[in-house]
Design a protein around this motif. Structure first.
Motif, PDB file in Angstrom:
ATOM      1  N   SER A 107      29.719  -8.558 -11.694  1.00  0.00           N
ATOM      2  CA  SER A 107      28.814  -8.241 -10.653  1.00  0.00           C
ATOM      3  C   SER A 107      27.673  -9.270 -10.288  1.00  0.00           C
ATOM      4  O   SER A 107      27.426  -9.960 -11.145  1.00  0.00           O
ATOM      5  CB  SER A 107      28.034  -7.072 -10.996  1.00  0.00           C
ATOM      6  OG  SER A 107      29.048  -5.911 -11.147  1.00  0.00           O
TER       7      SER A 107
ATOM      8  N   TYR B   7      31.084  -4.173 -12.305  1.00  0.00           N
ATOM      9  CA  TYR B   7      30.025  -4.467 -13.157  1.00  0.00           C
ATOM     10  C   TYR B   7      30.394  -4.041 -14.316  1.00  0.00           C
ATOM     11  O   TYR B   7      29.973  -4.655 -15.515  1.00  0.00           O
ATOM     12  CB  TYR B   7      28.872  -2.932 -12.809  1.00  0.00           C
ATOM     13  CG  TYR B   7      27.956  -2.760 -13.764  1.00  0.00           C
ATOM     14  CD1 TYR B   7      26.955  -3.522 -13.924  1.00  0.00           C
ATOM     15  CD2 TYR B   7      27.985  -1.720 -14.636  1.00  0.00           C
ATOM     16  CE1 TYR B   7      25.789  -3.560 -14.727  1.00  0.00           C
ATOM     17  CE2 TYR B   7      26.899  -1.522 -15.665  1.00  0.00           C
ATOM     18  CZ  TYR B   7      25.892  -2.214 -15.749  1.00  0.00           C
ATOM     19  OH  TYR B   7      25.068  -2.139 -16.300  1.00  0.00           O
TER      20      TYR B   7
ATOM     21  N   GLU C 135      24.935  -7.252  -5.843  1.00  0.00           N
ATOM     22  CA  GLU C 135      25.667  -6.022  -6.076  1.00  0.00           C
ATOM     23  C   GLU C 135      25.045  -5.149  -7.100  1.00  0.00           C
ATOM     24  O   GLU C 135      24.989  -3.898  -7.067  1.00  0.00           O
ATOM     25  CB  GLU C 135      27.122  -6.357  -6.801  1.00  0.00           C
ATOM     26  CG  GLU C 135      27.951  -7.004  -5.659  1.00  0.00           C
ATOM     27  CD  GLU C 135      29.100  -7.480  -6.096  1.00  0.00           C
ATOM     28  OE1 GLU C 135      30.238  -7.774  -5.402  1.00  0.00           O
ATOM     29  OE2 GLU C 135      29.205  -7.889  -7.464  1.00  0.00           O
TER      30      GLU C 135
END
Lengths: 151, 152
Positions: free
Chosen positions: B21, B16, B25
């Motif tokens: 991401s 992230y 996710e």
């Protein structure tokens, strides 16, 4: 309302620019102090003044009592104070506590022409013979003296 | 959708923070931080961050939107005021420039006791005499002689 205010502000800037209107003695020339019926006045502009290096000549002659004499004298003195020029270009003479003779170069026009205000008061027992003049042009004070002083 | 587990949460957080991401996710991270009661101490700050991201911005009311979309109606006279003001200013400047002494037209008039004498020669004579009187004034003797003759 905002637009009106802007207009008034612009006019306020514009109007005082015009020449003789800013002077207090203009009140006399316009007949607001002395009645026109008792006045000899001339207004000359343009080519006929070229030999004298002038562009505007405004004169007024009249007879006044002491009160009116004082008023005209005060207006003239105000103009001297509010439109200062070089001290060398001022001729003043006072008699008996009153202005008797004055030739004063005031501030130039925005076009660079010289401006003069003149005053003379010959007093007899009861009356005062006053001559007032406003001039504009390239003539210097020396030029004017040379041209107009009687031999 | 695969459930995000504690074992791989750190790996997802790294993805992230690296900006790689997937949407799935991200949803998984949001669910994990929204639903997990006992978070490890090092993840609490991330939980707060995701809580902030989940907050929906306040939408303005219809009334407020209307106020911005339609300005108040202008008064009819005010529509003409600006062009009129501009025209008045221009006219004033033009008049002043035309009347300025640098552009003086030839004029020579005299007023004797209020009556206009439209004769250039008379006006010139009167004007120049007035100036001669003023500029010759310096000599006091002339005045005294004048007064002497007046008395006689």
């Amino acid at each position: 309302m905002k637009h009106l205010l802007i207009t008034l502000m612009l006019l306020g800037i514009a109007l005082p620019i015009s020449a003789q209107r800013g002077l207090h003695i203009n009140e006399v020339f316009e007949g607001n102090v002395i009645q026109k019926a008792g006045m000899h006045k001339t207004l000359i502009k343009g080519e006929s003044l070229e030999p004298y290096k002038l562009t505007v000549l405004h004169t007024a002659k009249f007879t006044a009592g002491s009160l009116l004499r004082d008023k005209v004298e005060a207006l003239f003195s105000k103009d001297m104070g509010e439109h200062p020029s070089d001290k060398d270009n001022i001729e003043l003479e006072y008699r008996d506590g009153h202005l008797y003779y004055a030739v004063v170069q005031i501030d130039d026009t925005r076009g660079g022409l010289h401006r003069y205000i003149c005053y003379q008061c010959r007093s007899n027992a009861a009356t005062n013979n006053i001559t007032l003049a406003y001039m504009e042009g390239k003539a210097t004070l020396a030029d004017l003296r040379k041209t107009f002083k009687r031999k | 959708m695969n459930k995000v587990r504690e074992e791989n949460i750190r790996e997802l957080l790294v993805r992230y923070l690296d900006g790689v991401s997937t949407q799935e996710e991200l949803r998984g991270l949001g669910e994990y931080f929204g639903n997990t009661a006992n978070l490890p101490a090092d993840l609490i700050s991330y939980a707060q961050m995701f809580a902030l991201l989940d907050e929906k911005p306040k939408t303005p009311t219809a009334e407020a939107l209307d106020r911005f979309s339609s300005p108040p109606p202008r008064k009819r006279w005010s529509i003409f005021l600006l062009p009129l003001s501009a025209a008045a200013c221009i006219a004033a400047f033009v008049c002043i420039l035309l009347m300025s002494p640098e552009r003086e037209e030839n004029t020579a008039v005299a007023y004797i006791d209020g009556k206009m004498v439209d004769d250039q020669q008379t006006a010139m004579q009167m004007g120049l005499e007035a100036l001669q009187e003023i500029f010759s004034n310096g000599s006091q003797e002339e005045q005294q002689l004048s007064e002497l003759f007046n008395e006689q």
